[in-house]
Write a protein that holds these residues in place. Sequence first.
Motif, PDB file in Angstrom:
ATOM      1  N   UNK A 216       0.794  -1.202   0.013  1.00 38.00           N
ATOM      2  CA  UNK A 216       0.050  -0.080   0.412  1.00 38.00           C
ATOM      3  C   UNK A 216       0.742   1.328  -0.001  1.00 38.00           C
ATOM      4  N   UNK A 217       2.254   1.189   0.945  1.00 35.33           N
ATOM      5  CA  UNK A 217       3.039   2.277   0.520  1.00 35.33           C
ATOM      6  C   UNK A 217       3.959   2.370   1.251  1.00 35.33           C
ATOM      7  N   UNK A 218       5.233   3.038   0.276  1.00 36.57           N
ATOM      8  CA  UNK A 218       6.328   2.344   0.076  1.00 36.57           C
ATOM      9  C   UNK A 218       7.579   3.688   0.477  1.00 36.57           C
ATOM     10  N   UNK A 219       8.558   3.509   1.697  1.00 36.23           N
ATOM     11  CA  UNK A 219       9.007   5.134   1.646  1.00 36.23           C
ATOM     12  C   UNK A 219      10.468   3.623   1.382  1.00 36.23           C
ATOM     13  N   UNK A 220      11.925   5.058   1.082  1.00 31.39           N
ATOM     14  CA  UNK A 220      13.156   4.276   1.110  1.00 31.39           C
ATOM     15  C   UNK A 220      13.372   5.688   1.596  1.00 31.39           C
ATOM     16  N   UNK A 221      14.400   5.527   3.042  1.00 37.42           N
ATOM     17  CA  UNK A 221      15.242   6.705   3.601  1.00 37.42           C
ATOM     18  C   UNK A 221      17.208   6.614   3.243  1.00 37.42           C
ATOM     19  N   UNK A 222      17.029   7.809   3.171  1.00 37.67           N
ATOM     20  CA  UNK A 222      19.012   7.527   3.013  1.00 37.67           C
ATOM     21  C   UNK A 222      19.493   7.966   3.840  1.00 37.67           C
ATOM     22  N   UNK A 223      20.714   8.085   4.022  1.00 38.78           N
ATOM     23  CA  UNK A 223      21.310   8.598   4.839  1.00 38.78           C
ATOM     24  C   UNK A 223      21.973  10.060   4.960  1.00 38.78           C
ATOM     25  N   UNK A 224      22.561  10.133   3.962  1.00 42.74           N
ATOM     26  CA  UNK A 224      23.352  11.253   3.630  1.00 42.74           C
ATOM     27  C   UNK A 224      22.535  11.885   2.825  1.00 42.74           C
ATOM     28  N   UNK A 225      21.259  11.993   2.777  1.00 42.13           N
ATOM     29  CA  UNK A 225      19.807  13.396   2.718  1.00 42.13           C
ATOM     30  C   UNK A 225      19.707  14.451   3.394  1.00 42.13           C
ATOM     31  N   UNK A 226      20.076  14.035   4.641  1.00 38.56           N
ATOM     32  CA  UNK A 226      19.297  15.163   5.297  1.00 38.56           C
ATOM     33  C   UNK A 226      19.517  16.450   5.787  1.00 38.56           C
ATOM     34  N   UNK A 227      18.964  17.467   5.197  1.00 42.44           N
ATOM     35  CA  UNK A 227      19.933  19.085   5.230  1.00 42.44           C
ATOM     36  C   UNK A 227      20.836  19.320   5.952  1.00 42.44           C
ATOM     37  N   UNK A 228      20.743  19.067   7.322  1.00 38.84           N
ATOM     38  CA  UNK A 228      21.619  19.532   8.559  1.00 38.84           C
ATOM     39  C   UNK A 228      22.973  19.117   7.990  1.00 38.84           C
ATOM     40  N   UNK A 229      22.758  17.857   8.179  1.00 35.57           N
ATOM     41  CA  UNK A 229      24.489  16.763   8.480  1.00 35.57           C
ATOM     42  C   UNK A 229      25.021  17.083   7.183  1.00 35.57           C
ATOM     43  N   UNK A 230      24.397  17.283   5.547  1.00 32.76           N
ATOM     44  CA  UNK A 230      24.771  17.124   4.338  1.00 32.76           C
ATOM     45  C   UNK A 230      25.161  18.689   4.675  1.00 32.76           C
ATOM     46  N   UNK A 231      24.832  19.982   4.807  1.00 31.61           N
ATOM     47  CA  UNK A 231      25.305  20.975   5.585  1.00 31.61           C
ATOM     48  C   UNK A 231      26.750  21.614   6.339  1.00 31.61           C
ATOM     49  N   UNK A 232      26.603  20.355   7.173  1.00 27.27           N
ATOM     50  CA  UNK A 232      27.548  20.693   7.761  1.00 27.27           C
ATOM     51  C   UNK A 232      28.754  20.084   7.125  1.00 27.27           C
ATOM     52  N   UNK A 233      28.423  18.592   6.634  1.00 33.00           N
ATOM     53  CA  UNK A 233      29.786  18.172   5.671  1.00 33.00           C
ATOM     54  C   UNK A 233      30.301  19.298   4.807  1.00 33.00           C
TER      55      UNK A 233
END
Length: 162
Positions: A6-23
Motif C-alpha cells: 500500500x505504501x513504500x518509502x525509502x530513507x537515505x543516510x546522506x540526504x538530510x539537510x543539516x548533516x549535509x550542510x555541516x559536511x
Amino acid sequence: MSGKTVYTEKQYLGREFIPLSIRLVLAIFCFAAYALTDVDDKNGDLLAVVGFAILIISIIMGFLLHFRTRVENKSILLNGLWTTRLVKIDLNSIVKAEIAPYSRYLFNNPVYNLHTKGTIRFFAAGKDAIHLTDRDGLVYIIGSQHPHELLRAIKAEMDGKL
C-alpha cells in the motif's frame, strides 16, 4: 488479506539537510585553509585531500539506503541497512496511530530499531513521525518525510479499506 504493498518509502543516510550542510561547510573550510597556505607547504596539500574526501563521502552517503518502510498485509515492514533484521509491526495490535514531531532537538541522528524508555525508534530524516501505540503500551516512532501519506496508509490497512 491483500498481497500488494500500500505504501513504500525509502530513507537515505546522506540526504538530510543539516548533516549535509555541516559536511559541506567542513569541506569549504578545508579548501579555504588550503588556499591560504604557502605553496611550498606539503601539509597544505593534505587539506585539499581531506576536502575532496568529505565531498566524495557525502556523495556516496546520498545513495546509501538507511531503511525502507512498507505497509502491506495489515503490517508495517521496516527493512534496514545491510545486516539489520527485518522488523514487522502487526497493525492488529496497534490501538493508536498519530502524527507528532519526531524530536524537540534540531539535530537528530539516524537510528534503526533503537529501544529506549518504552519506545522503539526508526529515523533517518524528516521533522515529523508516526507514533504507534500497541496494546502493551509500547510506542513505535517511525520517522517519515511523508507522514500524512504514511498515516493514511496505516489507517486504511487497520480499517481494512483499500
